[in-house]
Design a protein around this motif. Sequence first.
Motif, PDB file in Angstrom:
ATOM      1  N   ARG A 167       0.635  -1.281   0.037  1.00  0.00           N
ATOM      2  CA  ARG A 167      -0.038   0.034   0.237  1.00  0.00           C
ATOM      3  C   ARG A 167       0.827   1.122   0.243  1.00  0.00           C
ATOM      4  O   ARG A 167       0.511   2.181  -0.786  1.00  0.00           O
ATOM      5  CB  ARG A 167      -0.917   0.110   1.250  1.00  0.00           C
ATOM      6  CG  ARG A 167      -1.715   1.079   1.299  1.00  0.00           C
ATOM      7  CD  ARG A 167      -2.631   1.231   2.593  1.00  0.00           C
ATOM      8  NE  ARG A 167      -3.684   2.499   2.292  1.00  0.00           N
ATOM      9  CZ  ARG A 167      -3.747   3.341   3.177  1.00  0.00           C
ATOM     10  NH1 ARG A 167      -2.566   3.638   3.993  1.00  0.00           N
ATOM     11  NH2 ARG A 167      -4.529   4.281   3.007  1.00  0.00           N
ATOM     12  N   ALA A 168       2.092   1.109   0.656  1.00  0.00           N
ATOM     13  CA  ALA A 168       2.830   2.380   0.792  1.00  0.00           C
ATOM     14  C   ALA A 168       3.436   2.656  -0.636  1.00  0.00           C
ATOM     15  O   ALA A 168       3.514   3.864  -1.047  1.00  0.00           O
ATOM     16  CB  ALA A 168       3.977   2.169   2.096  1.00  0.00           C
ATOM     17  N   GLN A 169       3.807   1.543  -1.314  1.00  0.00           N
ATOM     18  CA  GLN A 169       4.600   1.813  -2.385  1.00  0.00           C
ATOM     19  C   GLN A 169       3.452   2.323  -3.440  1.00  0.00           C
ATOM     20  O   GLN A 169       3.756   3.470  -4.419  1.00  0.00           O
ATOM     21  CB  GLN A 169       4.993   0.604  -2.888  1.00  0.00           C
ATOM     22  CG  GLN A 169       6.122  -0.067  -2.132  1.00  0.00           C
ATOM     23  CD  GLN A 169       7.557   0.731  -2.481  1.00  0.00           C
ATOM     24  OE1 GLN A 169       7.808   1.660  -1.659  1.00  0.00           O
ATOM     25  NE2 GLN A 169       8.190   0.467  -3.536  1.00  0.00           N
ATOM     26  N   LEU A 170       2.272   2.013  -3.412  1.00  0.00           N
ATOM     27  CA  LEU A 170       1.236   2.443  -4.457  1.00  0.00           C
ATOM     28  C   LEU A 170       0.857   4.003  -4.118  1.00  0.00           C
ATOM     29  O   LEU A 170       0.642   4.599  -5.095  1.00  0.00           O
ATOM     30  CB  LEU A 170      -0.125   1.606  -4.303  1.00  0.00           C
ATOM     31  CG  LEU A 170      -0.109   0.105  -4.860  1.00  0.00           C
ATOM     32  CD1 LEU A 170      -1.128  -0.850  -4.457  1.00  0.00           C
ATOM     33  CD2 LEU A 170      -0.077   0.134  -6.523  1.00  0.00           C
ATOM     34  N   LEU A 171       1.012   4.137  -2.737  1.00  0.00           N
ATOM     35  CA  LEU A 171       0.603   5.517  -2.529  1.00  0.00           C
ATOM     36  C   LEU A 171       1.709   6.639  -3.044  1.00  0.00           C
ATOM     37  O   LEU A 171       1.366   7.637  -3.552  1.00  0.00           O
ATOM     38  CB  LEU A 171       0.430   5.798  -0.943  1.00  0.00           C
ATOM     39  CG  LEU A 171      -0.848   5.216  -0.640  1.00  0.00           C
ATOM     40  CD1 LEU A 171      -0.760   5.147   1.055  1.00  0.00           C
ATOM     41  CD2 LEU A 171      -1.948   6.019  -0.580  1.00  0.00           C
ATOM     42  N   LEU A 172       3.008   6.033  -2.898  1.00  0.00           N
ATOM     43  CA  LEU A 172       4.143   6.812  -3.453  1.00  0.00           C
ATOM     44  C   LEU A 172       4.065   6.938  -4.741  1.00  0.00           C
ATOM     45  O   LEU A 172       4.221   8.091  -5.501  1.00  0.00           O
ATOM     46  CB  LEU A 172       5.449   6.246  -2.987  1.00  0.00           C
ATOM     47  CG  LEU A 172       5.450   6.202  -1.501  1.00  0.00           C
ATOM     48  CD1 LEU A 172       6.836   5.605  -1.081  1.00  0.00           C
ATOM     49  CD2 LEU A 172       5.547   7.601  -0.833  1.00  0.00           C
ATOM     50  N   GLN A 173       3.639   5.814  -5.664  1.00  0.00           N
ATOM     51  CA  GLN A 173       3.524   6.040  -6.928  1.00  0.00           C
ATOM     52  C   GLN A 173       2.438   6.865  -7.281  1.00  0.00           C
ATOM     53  O   GLN A 173       2.559   7.562  -8.612  1.00  0.00           O
ATOM     54  CB  GLN A 173       2.931   4.508  -7.635  1.00  0.00           C
ATOM     55  CG  GLN A 173       4.336   3.386  -7.650  1.00  0.00           C
ATOM     56  CD  GLN A 173       3.873   2.280  -8.019  1.00  0.00           C
ATOM     57  OE1 GLN A 173       2.976   2.160  -8.979  1.00  0.00           O
ATOM     58  NE2 GLN A 173       4.165   1.126  -7.375  1.00  0.00           N
ATOM     59  N   ARG A 174       1.436   6.928  -6.691  1.00  0.00           N
ATOM     60  CA  ARG A 174       0.304   7.953  -6.939  1.00  0.00           C
ATOM     61  C   ARG A 174       0.731   9.282  -6.489  1.00  0.00           C
ATOM     62  O   ARG A 174      -0.582  10.420  -6.679  1.00  0.00           O
ATOM     63  CB  ARG A 174      -1.275   7.165  -6.487  1.00  0.00           C
ATOM     64  CG  ARG A 174      -1.368   6.152  -7.096  1.00  0.00           C
ATOM     65  CD  ARG A 174      -2.444   5.415  -6.428  1.00  0.00           C
ATOM     66  NE  ARG A 174      -3.673   6.090  -6.454  1.00  0.00           N
ATOM     67  CZ  ARG A 174      -4.314   6.389  -7.552  1.00  0.00           C
ATOM     68  NH1 ARG A 174      -4.345   5.867  -8.816  1.00  0.00           N
ATOM     69  NH2 ARG A 174      -5.665   7.164  -7.649  1.00  0.00           N
ATOM     70  N   GLY A 175       1.670   9.724  -5.924  1.00  0.00           N
ATOM     71  CA  GLY A 175       1.842  10.999  -5.397  1.00  0.00           C
ATOM     72  C   GLY A 175       1.532  11.298  -4.130  1.00  0.00           C
ATOM     73  O   GLY A 175       1.795  12.543  -3.771  1.00  0.00           O
ATOM     74  N   ASP A 176       1.176  10.498  -3.400  1.00  0.00           N
ATOM     75  CA  ASP A 176       0.482  10.856  -1.977  1.00  0.00           C
ATOM     76  C   ASP A 176       1.604  10.356  -0.922  1.00  0.00           C
ATOM     77  O   ASP A 176       1.753   9.271  -0.274  1.00  0.00           O
ATOM     78  CB  ASP A 176      -0.724   9.910  -1.712  1.00  0.00           C
ATOM     79  CG  ASP A 176      -1.310  10.238  -0.351  1.00  0.00           C
ATOM     80  OD1 ASP A 176      -0.659  11.032   0.403  1.00  0.00           O
ATOM     81  OD2 ASP A 176      -2.588   9.716  -0.077  1.00  0.00           O
ATOM     82  N   PHE A 177       2.582  11.268  -0.875  1.00  0.00           N
ATOM     83  CA  PHE A 177       3.838  11.079  -0.297  1.00  0.00           C
ATOM     84  C   PHE A 177       3.817  10.963   1.159  1.00  0.00           C
ATOM     85  O   PHE A 177       4.259  10.290   1.970  1.00  0.00           O
ATOM     86  CB  PHE A 177       5.043  11.876  -0.590  1.00  0.00           C
ATOM     87  CG  PHE A 177       5.380  12.074  -2.314  1.00  0.00           C
ATOM     88  CD1 PHE A 177       5.897  10.943  -2.693  1.00  0.00           C
ATOM     89  CD2 PHE A 177       4.999  13.199  -2.887  1.00  0.00           C
ATOM     90  CE1 PHE A 177       6.031  10.868  -4.230  1.00  0.00           C
ATOM     91  CE2 PHE A 177       5.209  13.165  -4.256  1.00  0.00           C
ATOM     92  CZ  PHE A 177       5.900  12.168  -4.784  1.00  0.00           C
ATOM     93  N   LEU A 178       2.798  11.811   1.841  1.00  0.00           N
ATOM     94  CA  LEU A 178       2.577  11.689   3.194  1.00  0.00           C
ATOM     95  C   LEU A 178       2.015  10.574   3.738  1.00  0.00           C
ATOM     96  O   LEU A 178       2.813  10.146   4.625  1.00  0.00           O
ATOM     97  CB  LEU A 178       1.744  13.177   3.314  1.00  0.00           C
ATOM     98  CG  LEU A 178       1.719  13.647   5.040  1.00  0.00           C
ATOM     99  CD1 LEU A 178       3.128  13.943   5.423  1.00  0.00           C
ATOM    100  CD2 LEU A 178       0.873  14.675   5.197  1.00  0.00           C
ATOM    101  N   THR A 179       0.972  10.229   2.975  1.00  0.00           N
ATOM    102  CA  THR A 179       0.239   8.959   3.439  1.00  0.00           C
ATOM    103  C   THR A 179       1.140   7.646   3.422  1.00  0.00           C
ATOM    104  O   THR A 179       1.393   6.805   4.075  1.00  0.00           O
ATOM    105  CB  THR A 179      -1.018   9.008   2.770  1.00  0.00           C
ATOM    106  OG1 THR A 179      -1.849   9.994   2.955  1.00  0.00           O
ATOM    107  CG2 THR A 179      -1.853   7.684   3.417  1.00  0.00           C
ATOM    108  N   GLY A 180       1.733   7.729   2.169  1.00  0.00           N
ATOM    109  CA  GLY A 180       2.754   6.721   1.731  1.00  0.00           C
ATOM    110  C   GLY A 180       3.944   6.512   2.854  1.00  0.00           C
ATOM    111  O   GLY A 180       4.286   5.651   3.376  1.00  0.00           O
TER     112      GLY A 180
END
Length: 282
Positions: free
Chosen positions: A235-248
Amino acid sequence: MHDDGTDHRERFAEEARAERPDLSLLCLLLGAVADPSLDEAGLDAAQIKLDRLAGLVPYGVKGPHEWAAALAALLGGRQGFHGTSDDYQRLESSLLHTVLQRRRGLPILLSVVWIEVARRAGAPVYGVALPGHFVVGFGDPHELADLDAQVLADPFAGGTPLTGMDAELLVVEATGAPLRPEMLSAAQPLDVVLRILNNIRAWASGRPDRTDVALWAVELSLLLPSHPAKLRYERAQLLLQRGDFLTGAAELDAYAEAVAAVEPETAQTLRGRARAARARLN
């Protein structure tokens, strides 16, 4: 329904923690997260469709062999439920409401249709999670001592009966290893749902433009009471891929905390990645 499917996610989490989780409801709520057009009326319509199909099963059916034949005649025969190789390329093949409409789907979703229709009709039915190919069984799985005593059917092939040798070949083709007795045990609803979500994640992994699908599939998996811990990292990797750096970054820290006791070096690396992700916000 909220645009982000929050209500359906909450219901999914609640049902997953019920004493007896409802397989059809979990699959339909999964579909509602995937397809925002599936509203409450659509959920009800899908359940009614399952009820109506169950009502078409002949009365007086007795014994596992008769039940398997009756379901094959109804669902595989008159109703035309089956699968093709093309179904593996379609996301809707993993969504119960569209499988009910199209009468096409992956083996596991077609098996869900069989299980839910047969259960409503009073059949002793259960799912069998063979590696690579989900099928259904009839009878009491706890009383069956050997492979050839089980009554198995393949909904993907329209309900074709499976002998013990057929099941063995399916497993060998999928894994290269022989069938083990525990592979023939009854699949529990939450295990079925997790396998469906794993299929969806696998579908999305080969499509870099569908990280949205991969993300909700991971997030629903995390709502199940039992799930692989590494899904937090995914999930962290997907969030970072999608530009949600804070949540990731927060998810990386949470996973680092979870593995720190047994993998301190991994945890340190994860915390470093979390710091790097937050730095991208500056």
